[in-house]
Design a protein around this motif. Structure first.
Motif: not given
Length: 247
Positions: A56, A66, A84
């Protein structure tokens, strides 16, 4: 909210992987998938266990780092949303959530949920660039471009290179990624001289690293940037143009 996480664990590229089940008792609907992994890892670290490795960066939906697969779908259940930004409100108390890496032959697993996406970089390196004269900055109105063309180019350039399109395709195709790059540079007036060589080199690199288009359009449904499916058509269009026009 209590969730059972079935997470892919793999110690390294040469190791065999397997799913491990973990219980998370204090998940909240407003959390993202990455927040859930953070919560899991906090518990694992407190227990002296190895945390789950995952990528991430910005956590704002614009970097593409991510990407994971949630219940068999790249990024998660919500269309056109990065991992995310995938909220746990999509799940119910007591659900089992399977989290694994982006699955594609071109994306070998490095560790746990982390994959190597250098194959996308090879395609970009092959032709996703332009040659411009250096020196003093030109006047703002030296190279003119219409508003509609500029907006269309920006929409296609929004691709964040996450690789979800590849992972969603049963053939492991990167045509949405390649097509978005070719199409947006085609709309830019300063890149037209390299249009033919760019198409030949990028398509050649993609053919080496990825499979053919499946024609089902799974890629457009998972793309966090909302790249339209019509971008795929730019691959064959630009390929054919480069054959008949050698510039």
């Amino acid at each position: 909210m209590r969730l059972t996480l079935r997470v892919w664990r793999q110690a390294g590229p040469a190791e065999s992987g397997r799913y491990r089940d973990y219980e998370v008792d204090d998940a909240r609907p407003e959390m993202s998938v990455l927040d859930l992994l953070d919560l899991l890892n906090a518990g694992l670290i407190d227990a002296g266990a190895e945390p789950v490795a995952f990528d991430s960066d910005c956590r704002e939906g614009i970097c593409g780092a991510c990407g994971v697969t949630v219940d068999g779908r790249p990024h998660g259940p919500t269309d056109n949303t990065p991992s995310c930004r995938q909220r746990l409100a999509s799940f119910s108390d007591g659900d089992t959530v399977r989290i694994e890496p982006l699955r594609a032959t071109a994306f070998p697993v490095i560790r746990d949920l982390v994959v190597e996406r250098a194959a996308l970089d090879e395609v970009a390196r092959a032709g996703a660039h332009v040659s411009v004269p250096t020196g003093a900055a030109p006047d703002a109105d030296t190279t003119l471009q219409g508003h509609d063309a500029a907006e269309a180019a920006l929409d296609l350039a929004a691709c964040i290179g996450c690789g979800a399109c590849v992972a969603s395709c049963p053939n492991g195709s990167a045509n949405l990624y390649v097509g978005a790059t070719l199409a947006h540079l085609t709309l830019m007036p300063f890149s037209d001289l390299e249009r033919g060589p760019r198409a030949r080199e990028m398509v050649r690199a993609a053919d080496v690293e990825f499979g053919p288009c499946s024609l089902y359009g799974e890629c457009a449904r998972v793309c966090p940037a909302g790249i339209p499916l019509r971008a795929v058509g730019a691959v064959n269009r630009e390929r054919l143009r480069s054959v008949f026009r050698r510039s």
